[in-house]
Design a protein around this motif. Sequence first.
Motif, PDB file in Angstrom:
ATOM      1  N   VAL A 151       0.850  -1.189   0.000  1.00 41.78           N
ATOM      2  CA  VAL A 151       0.000   0.000   0.000  1.00 41.78           C
ATOM      3  C   VAL A 151       0.890   1.245   0.000  1.00 41.78           C
ATOM      4  CG1 VAL A 151      -1.794   1.304   1.198  1.00 41.78           C
ATOM      5  CG2 VAL A 151      -1.847  -1.204   1.219  1.00 41.78           C
ATOM      6  N   ASP A 152       0.754   2.056  -1.050  1.00 39.34           N
ATOM      7  CA  ASP A 152       1.524   3.291  -1.159  1.00 39.34           C
ATOM      8  C   ASP A 152       0.744   4.470  -0.590  1.00 39.34           C
ATOM      9  OD1 ASP A 152       4.035   4.490  -2.447  1.00 39.34           O
ATOM     10  OD2 ASP A 152       2.436   5.769  -3.276  1.00 39.34           O
ATOM     11  N   GLU A 153      -0.574   4.455  -0.783  1.00 35.66           N
ATOM     12  CA  GLU A 153      -1.396   5.586  -0.346  1.00 35.66           C
ATOM     13  C   GLU A 153      -2.857   5.188  -0.343  1.00 35.66           C
ATOM     14  OE1 GLU A 153      -1.757   8.432   1.515  1.00 35.66           O
ATOM     15  OE2 GLU A 153      -0.059   9.167   0.371  1.00 35.66           O
ATOM     16  N   ILE A 154      -3.662   5.910   0.419  1.00 37.67           N
ATOM     17  CA  ILE A 154      -5.119   5.793   0.385  1.00 37.67           C
ATOM     18  C   ILE A 154      -5.640   7.163  -0.011  1.00 37.67           C
ATOM     19  CG2 ILE A 154      -7.209   5.387   1.738  1.00 37.67           C
ATOM     20  CD1 ILE A 154      -5.540   3.503   3.485  1.00 37.67           C
ATOM     21  N   ILE A 155      -6.502   7.177  -1.022  1.00 38.20           N
ATOM     22  CA  ILE A 155      -7.009   8.441  -1.554  1.00 38.20           C
ATOM     23  C   ILE A 155      -8.527   8.452  -1.472  1.00 38.20           C
ATOM     24  CG2 ILE A 155      -7.210   9.883  -3.626  1.00 38.20           C
ATOM     25  CD1 ILE A 155      -4.497   8.832  -4.496  1.00 38.20           C
ATOM     26  N   VAL A 156      -9.075   9.534  -0.968  1.00 37.84           N
ATOM     27  CA  VAL A 156     -10.522   9.720  -0.955  1.00 37.84           C
ATOM     28  C   VAL A 156     -10.905  10.271  -2.318  1.00 37.84           C
ATOM     29  CG1 VAL A 156     -12.441  10.935   0.116  1.00 37.84           C
ATOM     30  CG2 VAL A 156     -10.533  10.139   1.516  1.00 37.84           C
ATOM     31  N   GLY A 157     -11.900   9.657  -2.942  1.00 39.29           N
ATOM     32  CA  GLY A 157     -12.325  10.071  -4.271  1.00 39.29           C
ATOM     33  C   GLY A 157     -12.851  11.488  -4.289  1.00 39.29           C
ATOM     34  N   PRO A 158     -12.934  12.072  -5.476  1.00 44.37           N
ATOM     35  CA  PRO A 158     -13.407  13.449  -5.591  1.00 44.37           C
ATOM     36  C   PRO A 158     -14.821  13.648  -5.054  1.00 44.37           C
ATOM     37  CG  PRO A 158     -12.692  12.596  -7.735  1.00 44.37           C
ATOM     38  CD  PRO A 158     -12.586  11.483  -6.750  1.00 44.37           C
ATOM     39  N   ASP A 159     -15.622  12.574  -5.018  1.00 44.32           N
ATOM     40  CA  ASP A 159     -16.974  12.688  -4.475  1.00 44.32           C
ATOM     41  C   ASP A 159     -16.975  12.648  -2.950  1.00 44.32           C
ATOM     42  OD1 ASP A 159     -16.365  10.040  -3.960  1.00 44.32           O
ATOM     43  OD2 ASP A 159     -18.101   9.214  -5.014  1.00 44.32           O
ATOM     44  N   GLY A 160     -15.811  12.379  -2.355  1.00 40.36           N
ATOM     45  CA  GLY A 160     -15.701  12.352  -0.900  1.00 40.36           C
ATOM     46  C   GLY A 160     -16.213  11.079  -0.275  1.00 40.36           C
ATOM     47  N   LYS A 161     -16.621  10.122  -1.077  1.00 40.29           N
ATOM     48  CA  LYS A 161     -17.223   8.911  -0.535  1.00 40.29           C
ATOM     49  C   LYS A 161     -16.369   7.670  -0.753  1.00 40.29           C
ATOM     50  CE  LYS A 161     -21.841  10.722  -1.143  1.00 40.29           C
ATOM     51  NZ  LYS A 161     -23.124  10.584  -1.782  1.00 40.29           N
ATOM     52  N   ALA A 162     -15.935   7.432  -1.961  1.00 38.68           N
ATOM     53  CA  ALA A 162     -15.263   6.181  -2.286  1.00 38.68           C
ATOM     54  C   ALA A 162     -13.756   6.294  -2.124  1.00 38.68           C
ATOM     55  CB  ALA A 162     -15.599   5.770  -3.722  1.00 38.68           C
ATOM     56  N   PRO A 163     -13.180   5.590  -1.143  1.00 34.29           N
ATOM     57  CA  PRO A 163     -11.721   5.609  -1.034  1.00 34.29           C
ATOM     58  C   PRO A 163     -11.082   4.648  -2.035  1.00 34.29           C
ATOM     59  CG  PRO A 163     -12.650   4.352   0.771  1.00 34.29           C
ATOM     60  CD  PRO A 163     -13.798   4.894  -0.030  1.00 34.29           C
ATOM     61  N   PHE A 164      -9.881   4.980  -2.451  1.00 35.57           N
ATOM     62  CA  PHE A 164      -9.108   4.149  -3.358  1.00 35.57           C
ATOM     63  C   PHE A 164      -7.782   3.836  -2.687  1.00 35.57           C
ATOM     64  CE2 PHE A 164     -12.003   6.532  -5.937  1.00 35.57           C
ATOM     65  CZ  PHE A 164     -12.454   5.616  -6.861  1.00 35.57           C
ATOM     66  N   VAL A 165      -7.215   2.708  -3.039  1.00 30.69           N
ATOM     67  CA  VAL A 165      -5.905   2.350  -2.524  1.00 30.69           C
ATOM     68  C   VAL A 165      -4.932   2.361  -3.699  1.00 30.69           C
ATOM     69  CG1 VAL A 165      -6.290  -0.149  -2.735  1.00 30.69           C
ATOM     70  CG2 VAL A 165      -4.618   0.693  -1.139  1.00 30.69           C
ATOM     71  N   VAL A 166      -3.777   2.959  -3.476  1.00 27.47           N
ATOM     72  CA  VAL A 166      -2.721   2.970  -4.482  1.00 27.47           C
ATOM     73  C   VAL A 166      -1.711   1.929  -4.037  1.00 27.47           C
ATOM     74  CG1 VAL A 166      -0.930   4.321  -5.613  1.00 27.47           C
ATOM     75  CG2 VAL A 166      -3.096   5.403  -5.004  1.00 27.47           C
ATOM     76  N   LEU A 167      -1.477   0.936  -4.904  1.00 27.24           N
ATOM     77  CA  LEU A 167      -0.541  -0.134  -4.599  1.00 27.24           C
ATOM     78  C   LEU A 167       0.726   0.020  -5.413  1.00 27.24           C
ATOM     79  CD1 LEU A 167      -2.820  -3.329  -4.617  1.00 27.24           C
ATOM     80  CD2 LEU A 167      -2.134  -1.935  -2.677  1.00 27.24           C
ATOM     81  N   SER A 168       1.833  -0.305  -4.794  1.00 24.02           N
ATOM     82  CA  SER A 168       3.114  -0.391  -5.473  1.00 24.02           C
ATOM     83  C   SER A 168       3.303  -1.865  -5.806  1.00 24.02           C
ATOM     84  CB  SER A 168       4.227   0.106  -4.546  1.00 24.02           C
ATOM     85  OG  SER A 168       5.477  -0.123  -5.125  1.00 24.02           O
ATOM     86  N   VAL A 169       3.442  -2.168  -7.099  1.00 28.00           N
ATOM     87  CA  VAL A 169       3.566  -3.566  -7.530  1.00 28.00           C
ATOM     88  C   VAL A 169       4.828  -3.736  -8.359  1.00 28.00           C
ATOM     89  CG1 VAL A 169       1.083  -3.978  -7.474  1.00 28.00           C
ATOM     90  CG2 VAL A 169       2.128  -3.198  -9.584  1.00 28.00           C
ATOM     91  N   GLY A 170       5.349  -4.950  -8.350  1.00 26.98           N
ATOM     92  CA  GLY A 170       6.554  -5.259  -9.118  1.00 26.98           C
ATOM     93  C   GLY A 170       7.768  -4.604  -8.506  1.00 26.98           C
ATOM     94  N   GLY A 171       8.840  -4.659  -9.211  1.00 32.34           N
ATOM     95  CA  GLY A 171      10.070  -4.029  -8.737  1.00 32.34           C
ATOM     96  C   GLY A 171      10.690  -4.758  -7.565  1.00 32.34           C
ATOM     97  N   PHE A 172      11.807  -4.222  -7.111  1.00 32.14           N
ATOM     98  CA  PHE A 172      12.526  -4.803  -5.985  1.00 32.14           C
ATOM     99  C   PHE A 172      13.061  -3.670  -5.135  1.00 32.14           C
ATOM    100  CE2 PHE A 172      16.455  -6.511  -4.073  1.00 32.14           C
ATOM    101  CZ  PHE A 172      15.892  -7.547  -3.338  1.00 32.14           C
ATOM    102  N   LEU A 173      12.667  -3.627  -3.877  1.00 33.92           N
ATOM    103  CA  LEU A 173      13.069  -2.575  -2.942  1.00 33.92           C
ATOM    104  C   LEU A 173      12.772  -1.179  -3.479  1.00 33.92           C
ATOM    105  CD1 LEU A 173      16.465  -4.040  -1.688  1.00 33.92           C
ATOM    106  CD2 LEU A 173      14.261  -4.101  -0.528  1.00 33.92           C
ATOM    107  N   GLY A 174      11.629  -1.047  -4.137  1.00 35.54           N
ATOM    108  CA  GLY A 174      11.211   0.265  -4.631  1.00 35.54           C
ATOM    109  C   GLY A 174      11.775   0.642  -5.995  1.00 35.54           C
TER     110      GLY A 174
END
Length: 129
Positions: free
Chosen positions: A66-89
């Motif tokens: 999990v890189d971040e949690i973002i509240v949608g522009p409507d203020g209701k639906a949260p989104f999760v930003v995932l970091s995938v792949g790679g190695f040590l960032g």
Amino acid sequence: MRTLLLTATIATAAALATPVIVLAQGTPQTVQLVKVDVMKVSTGYRASKVIGSSVVNEAGDTVGKVDEIIVGPDGKAPFVVLSVGGFLGVGDKLVALPYEQMRTDGKKIVLPGATKDSLKSLPEFKYAS
């Protein structure tokens, strides 16, 4: 001099005692407060504790972080930003998913049906500047 000071004090007190009505384009604005069940809210997950957590699939394979949690522009639906792949960032890719797709299992965050390859195939997420 005392009269001036007394007048200023009375004017200030009157101004502070008067309710403030905010007008936006000529229409009075009101704030609607909603009571929440504080006991239920207190058993939830704090964003500061979720950010940085590993995300696994049902088999227990780590598929992202999990890189971040973002509240949608409507203020209701949260989104999760995932970091995938790679190695040590290095070489990782950010993807965004609706938070509701994730499940919690104790202290684990589970993304049912996810694989590293399926997440890498999603469109890349970039933060707005």
